[in-house]
Design a protein around this motif. Structure first.
Motif, PDB file in Angstrom:
ATOM      1  N   ALA A  31       0.754  -1.356  -0.196  1.00 37.57           N
ATOM      2  CA  ALA A  31       0.060   0.050   0.171  1.00 37.57           C
ATOM      3  C   ALA A  31       1.241   1.511   0.097  1.00 37.57           C
ATOM      4  O   ALA A  31       0.560   2.539  -0.572  1.00 37.57           O
ATOM      5  CB  ALA A  31      -1.064  -0.049   1.151  1.00 37.57           C
ATOM      6  N   VAL A  32       1.811   1.099   0.406  1.00 37.91           N
ATOM      7  CA  VAL A  32       2.708   2.309   0.064  1.00 37.91           C
ATOM      8  C   VAL A  32       4.141   2.249  -0.781  1.00 37.91           C
ATOM      9  O   VAL A  32       3.874   3.444  -1.421  1.00 37.91           O
ATOM     10  CB  VAL A  32       3.712   2.812   2.200  1.00 37.91           C
ATOM     11  CG1 VAL A  32       5.189   3.552   1.768  1.00 37.91           C
ATOM     12  CG2 VAL A  32       2.788   2.399   2.942  1.00 37.91           C
ATOM     13  N   SER A  33       4.929   1.199  -0.899  1.00 39.07           N
ATOM     14  CA  SER A  33       5.428   1.470  -2.483  1.00 39.07           C
ATOM     15  C   SER A  33       5.135   1.147  -3.417  1.00 39.07           C
ATOM     16  O   SER A  33       5.525   0.832  -4.587  1.00 39.07           O
ATOM     17  CB  SER A  33       6.980   0.666  -1.876  1.00 39.07           C
ATOM     18  OG  SER A  33       6.476  -0.496  -1.541  1.00 39.07           O
ATOM     19  N   ILE A  58       7.806  -1.235   7.071  1.00 35.41           N
ATOM     20  CA  ILE A  58       6.785  -0.390   5.765  1.00 35.41           C
ATOM     21  C   ILE A  58       5.891  -0.119   7.090  1.00 35.41           C
ATOM     22  O   ILE A  58       5.605   1.293   6.825  1.00 35.41           O
ATOM     23  CB  ILE A  58       6.905  -0.746   4.561  1.00 35.41           C
ATOM     24  CG1 ILE A  58       8.101  -0.412   3.723  1.00 35.41           C
ATOM     25  CG2 ILE A  58       5.779   0.123   4.084  1.00 35.41           C
ATOM     26  CD1 ILE A  58       7.889  -1.034   2.419  1.00 35.41           C
ATOM     27  N   ALA A  59       5.355  -0.717   7.318  1.00 34.18           N
ATOM     28  CA  ALA A  59       3.794  -1.727   8.200  1.00 34.18           C
ATOM     29  C   ALA A  59       3.854   0.043   9.367  1.00 34.18           C
ATOM     30  O   ALA A  59       2.873   0.131   9.994  1.00 34.18           O
ATOM     31  CB  ALA A  59       3.904  -2.654   8.577  1.00 34.18           C
ATOM     32  N   LEU A  64       2.602   4.630  11.829  1.00 34.58           N
ATOM     33  CA  LEU A  64       2.736   5.661  12.928  1.00 34.58           C
ATOM     34  C   LEU A  64       2.406   6.782  12.029  1.00 34.58           C
ATOM     35  O   LEU A  64       2.123   8.479  12.722  1.00 34.58           O
ATOM     36  CB  LEU A  64       4.413   6.722  12.768  1.00 34.58           C
ATOM     37  CG  LEU A  64       5.401   5.114  14.408  1.00 34.58           C
ATOM     38  CD1 LEU A  64       6.452   5.190  14.040  1.00 34.58           C
ATOM     39  CD2 LEU A  64       5.029   4.960  15.637  1.00 34.58           C
ATOM     40  N   ASP A  65       2.579   7.393  11.004  1.00 31.84           N
ATOM     41  CA  ASP A  65       1.762   8.078   9.819  1.00 31.84           C
ATOM     42  C   ASP A  65       0.003   8.581   9.708  1.00 31.84           C
ATOM     43  O   ASP A  65      -0.579   9.549  10.200  1.00 31.84           O
ATOM     44  CB  ASP A  65       1.949   8.002   8.368  1.00 31.84           C
ATOM     45  CG  ASP A  65       3.452   8.214   8.190  1.00 31.84           C
ATOM     46  OD1 ASP A  65       4.033   8.526   8.983  1.00 31.84           O
ATOM     47  OD2 ASP A  65       3.987   7.861   7.473  1.00 31.84           O
ATOM     48  N   ALA A  66      -0.079   7.144  10.436  1.00 36.24           N
ATOM     49  CA  ALA A  66      -1.892   7.466  11.076  1.00 36.24           C
ATOM     50  C   ALA A  66      -1.816   8.529  12.431  1.00 36.24           C
ATOM     51  O   ALA A  66      -3.370   8.113  11.805  1.00 36.24           O
ATOM     52  CB  ALA A  66      -2.449   6.442  10.628  1.00 36.24           C
ATOM     53  N   VAL A  67      -1.637   8.071  12.765  1.00 37.93           N
ATOM     54  CA  VAL A  67      -1.234   8.949  14.234  1.00 37.93           C
ATOM     55  C   VAL A  67      -1.129  10.160  14.058  1.00 37.93           C
ATOM     56  O   VAL A  67      -0.083  10.643  13.885  1.00 37.93           O
ATOM     57  CB  VAL A  67      -0.238   7.925  15.265  1.00 37.93           C
ATOM     58  CG1 VAL A  67      -0.449   8.790  17.129  1.00 37.93           C
ATOM     59  CG2 VAL A  67      -1.120   6.460  15.411  1.00 37.93           C
TER      60      VAL A  67
END
Length: 70
Positions: A31-33, A58-59, A64-67
């Motif tokens: 989902a990221v890369s 990556i997970a 962390l980006d979602a927080v």
């Protein structure tokens, strides 16, 4: 008759202890890369966001980006 699933994108439903195949295939995309992840190599995903990740790093970054404020 067997359905060939080589080089085909799978559709999965991610659960807390595994995943269920909704559409047969041999890989998903991170989902990221966007990197392909073979189903036999898939170890990281988000149940809440229903997203696969190519690695633990990556997970972790995605979570962390979602927080907010992290």
């Amino acid at each position: 008759m067997l359905i060939a699933s080589r080089n085909r994108l799978a559709r999965l439903q991610y659960g807390p202890n595994g995943f269920r195949t909704l559409s047969p295939g041999d890989h998903v995309l991170c989902a990221v890369s966007g990197a392909p992840i073979g189903l036999d190599e898939l170890r990281y995903w988000s149940v809440a966001r229903q997203e696969p990740y190519a690695s633990a790093a990556i997970a972790t970054r995605a979570m962390l980006d979602a927080v907010p404020g992290a």
